[in-house]
Write an enzyme that holds these catalytic residues in place. Sequence first.
Site, PDB file in Angstrom:
ATOM      1  N   ASP A  67      29.270 -18.558 -36.507  1.00 35.83           N
ATOM      2  CA  ASP A  67      29.953 -19.199 -35.375  1.00 35.83           C
ATOM      3  C   ASP A  67      30.540 -18.164 -34.411  1.00 35.83           C
ATOM      4  O   ASP A  67      31.558 -18.366 -33.779  1.00 35.83           O
ATOM      5  CB  ASP A  67      31.021 -20.193 -35.860  1.00 35.83           C
ATOM      6  CG  ASP A  67      31.958 -19.561 -36.873  1.00 35.83           C
ATOM      7  OD1 ASP A  67      31.889 -18.318 -37.044  1.00 35.83           O
ATOM      8  OD2 ASP A  67      32.762 -20.289 -37.485  1.00 35.83           O
ATOM      9  N   HIS A 119      17.141   3.698 -17.678  1.00 32.58           N
ATOM     10  CA  HIS A 119      18.169   2.764 -18.156  1.00 32.58           C
ATOM     11  C   HIS A 119      18.584   3.124 -19.581  1.00 32.58           C
ATOM     12  O   HIS A 119      18.574   2.279 -20.475  1.00 32.58           O
ATOM     13  CB  HIS A 119      17.680   1.315 -18.050  1.00 32.58           C
ATOM     14  CG  HIS A 119      17.687   0.801 -16.643  1.00 32.58           C
ATOM     15  ND1 HIS A 119      17.217  -0.429 -16.276  1.00 32.58           N
ATOM     16  CD2 HIS A 119      18.132   1.364 -15.494  1.00 32.58           C
ATOM     17  CE1 HIS A 119      17.367  -0.601 -14.968  1.00 32.58           C
ATOM     18  NE2 HIS A 119      17.915   0.485 -14.468  1.00 32.58           N
ATOM     19  N   ASP A 172      25.905   6.239 -14.838  1.00 35.63           N
ATOM     20  CA  ASP A 172      25.554   5.141 -13.927  1.00 35.63           C
ATOM     21  C   ASP A 172      26.354   3.945 -14.412  1.00 35.63           C
ATOM     22  O   ASP A 172      26.113   3.428 -15.502  1.00 35.63           O
ATOM     23  CB  ASP A 172      24.042   4.885 -13.998  1.00 35.63           C
ATOM     24  CG  ASP A 172      23.584   3.830 -13.004  1.00 35.63           C
ATOM     25  OD1 ASP A 172      24.428   3.083 -12.469  1.00 35.63           O
ATOM     26  OD2 ASP A 172      22.359   3.734 -12.769  1.00 35.63           O
ATOM     27  N   ASP A 221      28.279  -0.371  -8.615  1.00 32.80           N
ATOM     28  CA  ASP A 221      27.101   0.289  -9.208  1.00 32.80           C
ATOM     29  C   ASP A 221      27.022   1.698  -8.633  1.00 32.80           C
ATOM     30  O   ASP A 221      26.502   1.891  -7.533  1.00 32.80           O
ATOM     31  CB  ASP A 221      25.832  -0.518  -8.887  1.00 32.80           C
ATOM     32  CG  ASP A 221      24.606   0.057  -9.574  1.00 32.80           C
ATOM     33  OD1 ASP A 221      24.758   0.925 -10.453  1.00 32.80           O
ATOM     34  OD2 ASP A 221      23.479  -0.372  -9.220  1.00 32.80           O
ATOM     35  N   HIS A 276      11.446   5.143  -9.238  1.00 32.45           N
ATOM     36  CA  HIS A 276      12.132   3.875  -8.987  1.00 32.45           C
ATOM     37  C   HIS A 276      12.419   3.694  -7.499  1.00 32.45           C
ATOM     38  O   HIS A 276      12.280   4.622  -6.706  1.00 32.45           O
ATOM     39  CB  HIS A 276      13.415   3.767  -9.829  1.00 32.45           C
ATOM     40  CG  HIS A 276      14.443   4.843  -9.584  1.00 32.45           C
ATOM     41  ND1 HIS A 276      15.298   4.817  -8.507  1.00 32.45           N
ATOM     42  CD2 HIS A 276      14.757   5.957 -10.295  1.00 32.45           C
ATOM     43  CE1 HIS A 276      16.104   5.875  -8.566  1.00 32.45           C
ATOM     44  NE2 HIS A 276      15.790   6.590  -9.636  1.00 32.45           N
ATOM     45  N   HIS A 332      18.790  -1.656  -4.094  1.00 28.66           N
ATOM     46  CA  HIS A 332      18.720  -3.077  -4.453  1.00 28.66           C
ATOM     47  C   HIS A 332      19.987  -3.718  -3.908  1.00 28.66           C
ATOM     48  O   HIS A 332      20.974  -3.037  -3.616  1.00 28.66           O
ATOM     49  CB  HIS A 332      18.583  -3.274  -5.973  1.00 28.66           C
ATOM     50  CG  HIS A 332      19.641  -2.583  -6.793  1.00 28.66           C
ATOM     51  ND1 HIS A 332      20.908  -3.072  -6.947  1.00 28.66           N
ATOM     52  CD2 HIS A 332      19.614  -1.410  -7.492  1.00 28.66           C
ATOM     53  CE1 HIS A 332      21.616  -2.247  -7.718  1.00 28.66           C
ATOM     54  NE2 HIS A 332      20.854  -1.218  -8.047  1.00 28.66           N
ATOM     55  N   HIS A 348      21.901  -6.205  -9.875  1.00 27.22           N
ATOM     56  CA  HIS A 348      20.675  -6.356  -9.060  1.00 27.22           C
ATOM     57  C   HIS A 348      20.809  -7.757  -8.484  1.00 27.22           C
ATOM     58  O   HIS A 348      20.424  -8.736  -9.098  1.00 27.22           O
ATOM     59  CB  HIS A 348      19.420  -6.203  -9.908  1.00 27.22           C
ATOM     60  CG  HIS A 348      19.200  -4.777 -10.331  1.00 27.22           C
ATOM     61  ND1 HIS A 348      18.023  -4.322 -10.852  1.00 27.22           N
ATOM     62  CD2 HIS A 348      20.013  -3.687 -10.295  1.00 27.22           C
ATOM     63  CE1 HIS A 348      18.129  -3.017 -11.128  1.00 27.22           C
ATOM     64  NE2 HIS A 348      19.327  -2.612 -10.803  1.00 27.22           N
ATOM     65  N   GLU A 356      20.264   5.052  -3.990  1.00 29.47           N
ATOM     66  CA  GLU A 356      20.320   5.790  -5.246  1.00 29.47           C
ATOM     67  C   GLU A 356      19.055   6.593  -5.559  1.00 29.47           C
ATOM     68  O   GLU A 356      18.362   6.340  -6.534  1.00 29.47           O
ATOM     69  CB  GLU A 356      20.591   4.827  -6.399  1.00 29.47           C
ATOM     70  CG  GLU A 356      19.700   3.590  -6.434  1.00 29.47           C
ATOM     71  CD  GLU A 356      19.981   2.724  -7.664  1.00 29.47           C
ATOM     72  OE1 GLU A 356      19.977   3.274  -8.785  1.00 29.47           O
ATOM     73  OE2 GLU A 356      20.202   1.514  -7.509  1.00 29.47           O
ATOM     74  N   TYR A 396      13.626  13.356 -11.598  1.00 32.35           N
ATOM     75  CA  TYR A 396      13.596  13.374 -13.060  1.00 32.35           C
ATOM     76  C   TYR A 396      12.441  14.246 -13.520  1.00 32.35           C
ATOM     77  O   TYR A 396      11.314  14.108 -13.016  1.00 32.35           O
ATOM     78  CB  TYR A 396      13.431  11.947 -13.600  1.00 32.35           C
ATOM     79  CG  TYR A 396      14.409  10.981 -12.970  1.00 32.35           C
ATOM     80  CD1 TYR A 396      15.673  10.791 -13.523  1.00 32.35           C
ATOM     81  CD2 TYR A 396      14.085  10.305 -11.788  1.00 32.35           C
ATOM     82  CE1 TYR A 396      16.589   9.927 -12.917  1.00 32.35           C
ATOM     83  CE2 TYR A 396      14.989   9.450 -11.176  1.00 32.35           C
ATOM     84  CZ  TYR A 396      16.241   9.268 -11.750  1.00 32.35           C
ATOM     85  OH  TYR A 396      17.143   8.424 -11.142  1.00 32.35           O
ATOM     86  N   ARG A 435      20.638  11.571 -10.542  1.00 30.56           N
ATOM     87  CA  ARG A 435      20.665  10.411  -9.644  1.00 30.56           C
ATOM     88  C   ARG A 435      22.048  10.377  -9.009  1.00 30.56           C
ATOM     89  O   ARG A 435      23.048  10.640  -9.676  1.00 30.56           O
ATOM     90  CB  ARG A 435      20.380   9.120 -10.416  1.00 30.56           C
ATOM     91  CG  ARG A 435      20.444   7.858  -9.571  1.00 30.56           C
ATOM     92  CD  ARG A 435      19.763   6.639 -10.229  1.00 30.56           C
ATOM     93  NE  ARG A 435      20.389   6.203 -11.455  1.00 30.56           N
ATOM     94  CZ  ARG A 435      19.894   6.383 -12.664  1.00 30.56           C
ATOM     95  NH1 ARG A 435      18.745   7.020 -12.827  1.00 30.56           N
ATOM     96  NH2 ARG A 435      20.540   5.951 -13.732  1.00 30.56           N
ATOM     97  N   GLU A 474      24.246   7.684  -6.611  1.00 29.01           N
ATOM     98  CA  GLU A 474      24.161   6.286  -6.156  1.00 29.01           C
ATOM     99  C   GLU A 474      25.475   5.845  -5.517  1.00 29.01           C
ATOM    100  O   GLU A 474      26.546   6.004  -6.105  1.00 29.01           O
ATOM    101  CB  GLU A 474      23.857   5.387  -7.365  1.00 29.01           C
ATOM    102  CG  GLU A 474      23.899   3.896  -7.063  1.00 29.01           C
ATOM    103  CD  GLU A 474      23.432   3.049  -8.231  1.00 29.01           C
ATOM    104  OE1 GLU A 474      23.596   3.468  -9.394  1.00 29.01           O
ATOM    105  OE2 GLU A 474      22.906   1.943  -7.972  1.00 29.01           O
TER     106      GLU A 474
HETATM  107  N1  GLY Z   1      22.683   0.522 -12.792  1.00 22.46           N
HETATM  108  C1  GLY Z   1      21.364   0.109 -12.617  1.00 22.46           C
HETATM  109  C2  GLY Z   1      20.863   0.511 -11.317  1.00 22.46           C
HETATM  110  O1  GLY Z   1      21.371   1.439 -10.733  1.00 22.46           O
HETATM  111  O2  GLY Z   1      19.991  -0.083 -10.767  1.00 22.46           O
HETATM  112 MN    MN Z   2      23.275   2.138 -11.082  1.00 24.00          MN
HETATM  113 MN    MN Z   3      21.674   0.561  -8.819  1.00 26.22          MN
END
Ligand code: GLY
Ligand code: MN
Ligand code: MN
Length: 437
Positions: free
Chosen positions: A42, A245, A262, A273, A352, A356, A363, A387, A391, A409, A411
């Site tokens: 539970d 990720h 991140d 973010d 990537h 976003h 996202h 961002e 890499y 990275r 961001e």
């Molecule tokens: N934290 C996930 C991204 O930067 O998209």
């Molecule tokens: Mn991020």
């Molecule tokens: Mn992001």
Amino acid sequence: MNPSNLISKEEFLKRRERFMRKIGDGNVAVVVSGEEIIRNGDVHYPFRQNSSFHYLTGFPEPSSVAVFAPGTEKPYSLFVRPHDPVMETWVGPRIGLRKTISQFGADRSFDIAHLLDELPKLLSRADTLWYSIGTSAKVDQIVENQISERRDGLQRGGAALEAVRDPQELIDELRLIKSRGEITALQRAIDITAAGLAHIRDYIEPGRTEYEVQGTLEAEYRKLGSPRDGFPSIVAAGHNSCTLHYIDNRARIKNGDLLLLDTGAEWDFYSADVSRTYPANGKFTPVQKDVYEIVWSAQQTAIEAVRPGASFYDPHNAAVRILIEGLKDLKVLKGNRKSIESSFAYRPYYMHGTSHWLGLDVHDAGKYRNADQTPVALKPGMVLTVEPGLYFPRTVPGIPSELRGIGIRIEDDILVTRTKYRNLSAAIPSKSKEISD
Ligand code: GLY
Ligand code: MN
Ligand code: MN
């Protein structure tokens, strides 16, 4: 501090009015809440309301269903869990049917146990039913019954249900443009993230573990009133920074490692973010600094591409150009920039997107391309991340050895304004001389 006070009741009402204008009089929309998910026995996973349901209702409990019937006398109904002394003893108070009306602005409230009896009545005169099929097995069944009952009623002069349409796109369109209140909430989430990152700056050192850094960072968010993170924190040392990720966060930080963070605290359901990459021992090696400067300059150029009327992909394209020049300087790629760009030869090192949408979800809702495939144009009130990164994973052959294991990275969270942009996370240091001795 009350963690849910920046979005007023009036704003929730305005959202519902806008949504109902999109649905159109004579039609009905049904939007379901998130459900609690059992972990074992539970014990449930921590519940957080579904973002679109939250956006329209502000109602925080699971097992709820909102019904919108524009043009009727009581257009907004909520089905909710009733008071239950036994359950409330175990897991805490419920809002109940009365407060659903007095505090959450519903015109009518129903016990969710009566959904099967009451929802069909609310749907019975809809021309078009707006409902995301598959979001609730119970509502799916009621909608299916409604379609066949209305079909059966045709011979007796009834009207068929004309269409069942998915309302998600309508809600996404609303969520894409942020109000002043939403921007304030996002800014609060970002300010807490900034304070958390400042708090751990001196805590980061070789010998500590990724999870100690994560725990110390997130403890600061909690201390500042953020109830949860917007997504699992990425705390990636050394080679782990090349896993985009990476959320394992179990490794020990070594001397000479970079530490890629991140992370984003949540405030009022809005998520920050932010990514920063720090030298764990306080000083970049010359090659780490070279890569860092390339990513930083790609990010600055990409941010400068944000303005109303620009394409969503302009920041990405600007970043890619700088990253390619940098990869050439690093002797990772050879040849003409345009041909590298069109052949995507940079992809092993930058795989990537650059941006976003950001909001209730990290996202966030909203499309990137229109139906005719043209990119969405940026408009004031949109919030996007910028961002870029580079890499150099072990798995990619041919990378000069001094670059191996470097993942960087940077961001930030950018609001499109009427004239250009505002970097909501600008207060978090990112210049190499600010983060390295
Ligand atoms: N934290 C996930 C991204 O930067 O998209
Ligand atoms: Mn991020
Ligand atoms: Mn992001």
